[in-house]
Design an enzyme around this catalytic site. Sequence first.
Site, PDB file in Angstrom:
ATOM      1  N   ASP A 132     -41.878 -13.424  96.612  1.00  0.00           N
ATOM      2  CA  ASP A 132     -43.153 -12.939  96.108  1.00  0.00           C
ATOM      3  C   ASP A 132     -43.132 -11.413  96.011  1.00  0.00           C
ATOM      4  O   ASP A 132     -42.083 -10.811  95.790  1.00  0.00           O
ATOM      5  CB  ASP A 132     -44.288 -13.430  97.012  1.00  0.00           C
ATOM      6  CG  ASP A 132     -45.542 -13.770  96.226  1.00  0.00           C
ATOM      7  OD1 ASP A 132     -46.178 -12.839  95.708  1.00  0.00           O
ATOM      8  OD2 ASP A 132     -45.893 -14.958  96.131  1.00  0.00           O
ATOM      9  N   HIS A 185     -50.276 -10.051  96.440  1.00  0.00           N
ATOM     10  CA  HIS A 185     -50.115 -11.488  96.236  1.00  0.00           C
ATOM     11  C   HIS A 185     -49.282 -12.140  97.344  1.00  0.00           C
ATOM     12  O   HIS A 185     -49.635 -13.198  97.876  1.00  0.00           O
ATOM     13  CB  HIS A 185     -49.454 -11.718  94.872  1.00  0.00           C
ATOM     14  CG  HIS A 185     -49.458 -13.139  94.404  1.00  0.00           C
ATOM     15  ND1 HIS A 185     -48.471 -14.041  94.742  1.00  0.00           N
ATOM     16  CD2 HIS A 185     -50.330 -13.823  93.616  1.00  0.00           C
ATOM     17  CE1 HIS A 185     -48.721 -15.207  94.176  1.00  0.00           C
ATOM     18  NE2 HIS A 185     -49.843 -15.106  93.487  1.00  0.00           N
ATOM     19  N   SER A 187     -50.778 -20.611  92.741  1.00  0.00           N
ATOM     20  CA  SER A 187     -50.027 -19.948  93.810  1.00  0.00           C
ATOM     21  C   SER A 187     -50.596 -20.305  95.169  1.00  0.00           C
ATOM     22  O   SER A 187     -49.861 -20.517  96.140  1.00  0.00           O
ATOM     23  CB  SER A 187     -50.082 -18.425  93.646  1.00  0.00           C
ATOM     24  OG  SER A 187     -49.361 -18.000  92.525  1.00  0.00           O
TER      25      SER A 187
END
Length: 274
Positions: free
Chosen positions: A15, A47, A222
């Site tokens: 990520d 994120h 996600s």
Amino acid sequence: MDMLTGKNIDIVVLDSGIEAHPDFEGRIASFIDFVDGREALYDDFGHGTHVAGIIAGSGRMSGGACRGHAPAARLHVLKILDGRGNGNRDAIRQALGWIQKNRVSKKLKILNFSVGTVGNSHALHREILDAVESMVGMGLIVVAAAGNLGPRAGTVTAPGSSRKVLTVGASDMLQRSFAYSGRGPTMDCVCKPEVIFPGKRIRACAASCEKKGWYCEKSGTSMSSAAVSGILACYLEKHPGATNRDIKLRIRECARDLGYPMNVQGADVIIVSS
């Protein structure tokens, strides 16, 4: 019966990085930056920290309210996305090489891909899938997001478009104005995703770059795939010898039909327990 927490399960998160959030204290086993080569923990996009929080945050700074699904799991974070959330083929290739080299010594079990790419080139798409599928061949459990390019057909992103990985869509992003969850069939006519799980407005760990305090909300597949990775860590804690096939069969047993087509919800499944 003791609650399962993913203890002694090692999860790789590919990520945008991870912050030294108190909810991860003592459980970030590896951090490798394939973007800028930095050694200290950081997340300049936010994120990755949020995804890691859904997977394995302890909930310490929220009194347990924002606890992840596997709060005792160990995290190995590979930064492949930059501060804008963009990645490149070289970073992915290097990260997968690191996994292959370290999978035995670091006892890696689960790979979480809460990132994806469409790619206009079939050759590039196939290259990414081949690399990820080699991880599955080594016995690793690969969980990938379906992507947020729905509701059109054929919108599952790579590596979620691989027939060998466990692809996760968002059960609350299938209707009306929030119908973003990627859906199949894939470029190779594979039905996807395999399973769906809530992904809308999920509250989890926040990175300092977002200036939102200890926690924030994000939406997308996600978040759904991260939750499934955490759930599977708990399952592997109880059944350490489970294979990819075992896990897919178990998911079917612990799921219910929402009545959507197979290329929207998977093979009539949604996880309801671990």
